[in-house]
Write a protein that holds these residues in place. Structure first.
Motif, PDB file in Angstrom:
ATOM      1  N   VAL A  46       0.709  -1.092  -0.068  1.00 33.21           N
ATOM      2  CA  VAL A  46       0.015   0.013  -0.077  1.00 33.21           C
ATOM      3  C   VAL A  46       0.900   1.216   0.143  1.00 33.21           C
ATOM      4  CG1 VAL A  46      -1.783   1.293   1.262  1.00 33.21           C
ATOM      5  CG2 VAL A  46      -1.813  -1.149   1.251  1.00 33.21           C
ATOM      6  N   ASN A  47       0.553   2.427  -0.957  1.00 34.24           N
ATOM      7  CA  ASN A  47       0.978   3.535  -1.090  1.00 34.24           C
ATOM      8  C   ASN A  47       0.652   3.984   0.407  1.00 34.24           C
ATOM      9  OD1 ASN A  47       2.439   3.028  -3.388  1.00 34.24           O
ATOM     10  ND2 ASN A  47       0.662   3.865  -4.549  1.00 34.24           N
ATOM     11  N   ASN A  48       1.594   4.839   0.786  1.00 29.21           N
ATOM     12  CA  ASN A  48       1.308   5.923   2.284  1.00 29.21           C
ATOM     13  C   ASN A  48       0.792   4.947   3.388  1.00 29.21           C
ATOM     14  OD1 ASN A  48       1.701   8.282   1.099  1.00 29.21           O
ATOM     15  ND2 ASN A  48      -0.053   8.486  -0.145  1.00 29.21           N
ATOM     16  N   ALA A  49       1.443   3.645   3.397  1.00 24.40           N
ATOM     17  CA  ALA A  49       1.005   2.870   4.311  1.00 24.40           C
ATOM     18  C   ALA A  49       0.765   3.339   5.790  1.00 24.40           C
ATOM     19  CB  ALA A  49       2.006   1.683   4.271  1.00 24.40           C
ATOM     20  N   ALA A  50       1.680   4.116   6.389  1.00 24.04           N
ATOM     21  CA  ALA A  50       1.700   4.460   7.609  1.00 24.04           C
ATOM     22  C   ALA A  50       0.508   5.516   7.966  1.00 24.04           C
ATOM     23  CB  ALA A  50       2.886   5.249   8.206  1.00 24.04           C
ATOM     24  N   ARG A  51       0.374   6.263   6.815  1.00 32.43           N
ATOM     25  CA  ARG A  51      -0.939   7.312   7.116  1.00 32.43           C
ATOM     26  C   ARG A  51      -2.124   6.465   7.138  1.00 32.43           C
ATOM     27  NH1 ARG A  51      -3.558   9.719   2.843  1.00 32.43           N
ATOM     28  NH2 ARG A  51      -5.135  11.250   3.271  1.00 32.43           N
ATOM     29  N   LEU A  52      -2.455   5.639   6.161  1.00 26.26           N
ATOM     30  CA  LEU A  52      -3.659   4.719   6.049  1.00 26.26           C
ATOM     31  C   LEU A  52      -3.724   3.837   7.365  1.00 26.26           C
ATOM     32  CD1 LEU A  52      -3.975   3.601   2.326  1.00 26.26           C
ATOM     33  CD2 LEU A  52      -5.352   5.107   3.606  1.00 26.26           C
ATOM     34  N   ALA A  53      -2.745   3.214   7.963  1.00 28.19           N
ATOM     35  CA  ALA A  53      -2.762   2.369   8.894  1.00 28.19           C
ATOM     36  C   ALA A  53      -3.370   3.400  10.321  1.00 28.19           C
ATOM     37  CB  ALA A  53      -1.463   1.790   9.301  1.00 28.19           C
TER      38      ALA A  53
END
Length: 314
Positions: A88-95
């Motif tokens: 996933v792109n921008n994984a930390a933000r989405l998580a």
């Protein structure tokens, strides 16, 4: 010259289908409730001890099978969901946003449950008071709670079904696998295979839910009788009212105002998973279908493979 018309061959005579029509799962559950109630009444009114014991054993076996699958399934579902963040792109933000929304919706649900409980006082008919309860074996602060999430060994959380500690270990293992990168691919492939195996095994157990319902309801009526169960009718109604408020009140409001999605479109796509979760009483068992309908509603597969397992298990 006369034109000759060839006769079309006669269609073979349709044979009546010998296939037994499939009974919907929700009908099986209701049938289990009715049969369990009937057998429980017979066992209690006629004092049939062997029937009561049999109903108890059937219910206990069903619950034990569910518990057997829960601990490893939670561990591997969390582990796989976290490692899927690598896709996933921008994984930390989405998580972080996903976890925030899990907390917000959980807080709303808890507030609704507390409000309904305070308004209806579902325990008033039981004759029980706070003095009838037992004090907890241990008391502690928030620090004690947080330190209690960290297990002292890797075996006890699974044997004692301490879900918070299992989630903690799975999260640590998933983050470590992300840091290892390509070197963790064999472990990730094995984890995904084990998760699919556990989901298949759990689905077999869920298919036994009508039989388990017969045992659980039957034993409850045989052991406690209608009077005690009737006293908890308010509590049972409160649970369904609370779920209905969340499902048909909170969700449509959030969908329309925050997600800017038509609630009707959402329910049309999500209804198969909602229906299965309702009759099976298992968000984990419904997880494969939940992921399918989530993707059908337009959520990217890479993100759904993280959010669905994490949400279903936590």
């Amino acid at each position: 010259m006369s034109a000759s018309v060839s006769e079309a061959p006669e269609a073979p005579e349709a044979k009546p289908s010998s296939r037994i029509p499939k009974v919907p799962f929700w009908v099986q559950i209701i049938a289990g409730l009715v049969l369990g109630a009937l057998l429980g009444w017979i066992a209690r009114s006629q004092d049939v001890s062997w029937l009561k014991e049999t109903l108890g054993q059937v219910g206990d076996i069903f619950v034990q099978l569910l518990k057997l699958a829960v601990a490893p399934l939670v561990f591997f579902a969390i582990l796989v969901s976290i490692t899927n963040l690598r896709k996933v792109n921008n994984a930390a933000r989405l998580a972080s946003r996903t976890l925030l929304w899990f907390m917000i919706t959980s807080l709303i649900a808890v507030a609704i449950g507390l409000a309904i409980g305070l308004i209806t006082n579902p325990g008033s008919g039981t004759g029980l008071t706070p003095q009838d309860g037992k004090l907890p074996k241990r008391e502690g602060s928030w620090i004690d709670f947080l330190t209690g999430i960290v297990p002292t060994d890797v075996i006890t959380p699974f044997t004692e079904l301490n879900v918070l500690q299992i989630v903690f270990m799975a999260a640590v293992a998933g983050i470590a696998a992300l840091k290892l990168g390509d070197r963790a691919k064999p472990i990730l492939a094995l984890s995904e295979s084990v998760l699919e195996l556990l989901q298949k095994a759990l689905w077999w157990v869920i298919r036994l839910a009508p039989i388990g319902t017969v045992g659980l309801i039957g034993f409850a009526i045989a052991d406690y009788g209608w009077d005690l169960i009737g006293k908890y009718a308010t509590f049972t109604a409160d649970v369904y009212v609370g779920c209905a408020i969340v499902l048909f009140g909170v969700y449509p409001l959030l969908l329309a105002t925050v997600a800017k999605i038509s609630p009707l479109h959402f329910f049309k796509g999500a209804w198969p998973a909602i229906q299965l979760a309702f009759v099976s009483r298992s968000s984990v068992g419904t997880m494969p279908l939940t992921q399918k309908v989530t993707e059908r509603l337009g959520v990217p597969k890479e993100y759904a493979s993280f959010a669905v397992p994490f949400g279903a298990t936590t």
